[in-house]
Design a protein around this motif. Structure first.
Motif, PDB file in Angstrom:
ATOM      1  N   ASP A 271      45.164  48.386  46.631  1.00 15.05           N
ATOM      2  CA  ASP A 271      45.747  47.138  47.134  1.00 15.05           C
ATOM      3  C   ASP A 271      44.689  46.050  47.293  1.00 15.05           C
ATOM      4  O   ASP A 271      44.910  44.896  46.907  1.00 15.05           O
ATOM      5  N   ASP A 272      43.544  46.404  47.869  1.00 17.99           N
ATOM      6  CA  ASP A 272      42.484  45.407  48.057  1.00 17.99           C
ATOM      7  C   ASP A 272      41.885  44.965  46.722  1.00 17.99           C
ATOM      8  O   ASP A 272      41.540  43.793  46.555  1.00 17.99           O
ATOM      9  N   ILE A 273      41.753  45.885  45.778  1.00 16.59           N
ATOM     10  CA  ILE A 273      41.250  45.514  44.448  1.00 16.59           C
ATOM     11  C   ILE A 273      42.213  44.524  43.800  1.00 16.59           C
ATOM     12  O   ILE A 273      41.794  43.515  43.235  1.00 16.59           O
ATOM     13  N   ASN A 274      43.503  44.795  43.892  1.00 14.94           N
ATOM     14  CA  ASN A 274      44.483  43.874  43.318  1.00 14.94           C
ATOM     15  C   ASN A 274      44.432  42.514  44.000  1.00 14.94           C
ATOM     16  O   ASN A 274      44.556  41.477  43.347  1.00 14.94           O
ATOM     17  N   GLU A 275      44.231  42.501  45.308  1.00 16.73           N
ATOM     18  CA  GLU A 275      44.113  41.230  46.032  1.00 16.73           C
ATOM     19  C   GLU A 275      42.840  40.494  45.625  1.00 16.73           C
ATOM     20  O   GLU A 275      42.852  39.269  45.427  1.00 16.73           O
ATOM     21  N   LEU A 276      41.748  41.221  45.483  1.00 14.60           N
ATOM     22  CA  LEU A 276      40.497  40.614  45.034  1.00 14.60           C
ATOM     23  C   LEU A 276      40.673  40.000  43.646  1.00 14.60           C
ATOM     24  O   LEU A 276      40.252  38.862  43.403  1.00 14.60           O
TER      25      LEU A 276
END
Length: 142
Positions: free
Chosen positions: A123-128
């Motif tokens: 999720d954080d990678i996608n947000e980044l």
């Protein structure tokens, strides 16, 4: 610009500079604009290309591209030939050995970032990635 925005701008600048100067990222940057970038383009984007296309795509000067292509040709990773349609143009093809080298380098880059992916999670990678796309689309002229 108020004081908070100024401080945020300085912090963003500092963090981006630190990120870009990390060994892992310098290696990737050098690769993208060098031999690996050329092999990657010829492997995953187009089967053949002109030196001019490669120069434009990799954002390097023509002299640098000439050096890259000479090195890759010497190593047997690409072939250069005159175009059958226009003898004034040169076309560049990747060899089987070049494709294997591109695959090895791509895997090495994946391994370099595996730790960060593990820490951040999907999720954080996608947000980044979403935020980086916005930043890259930003044009201060608008």
């Amino acid at each position: 610009m108020n004081k908070d925005e100024e401080n945020l701008g300085e912090e963003l600048y500092s963090l981006l500079a630190e990120l870009l100067n990390r060994r892992m990222n310098r290696t990737v940057q050098d690769s993208i604009r060098g031999e690996y970038g050329t092999l990657h383009y010829l492997t995953y984007k187009k089967n053949k290309a002109t030196p001019g296309e490669l120069t434009k795509h990799l954002h390097v000067v023509p002299g640098r591209m000439t050096d890259i292509l000479s090195s890759l040709e010497y190593k047997g990773l690409i072939e250069r030939k005159k175009s059958a349609q226009d003898k004034r143009k040169t076309e560049v093809w990747i060899t089987k050995k070049g494709r294997l080298e591109a695959q090895k380098k791509r895997e090495a880059i994946r391994k370099e970032y595996a730790g960060m992916f593990k820490i951040l999670g999907k999720d954080d990678i996608n947000e980044l990635l979403r935020l980086l796309r916005i930043v890259l689309a930003y044009d201060k002229e608008e």
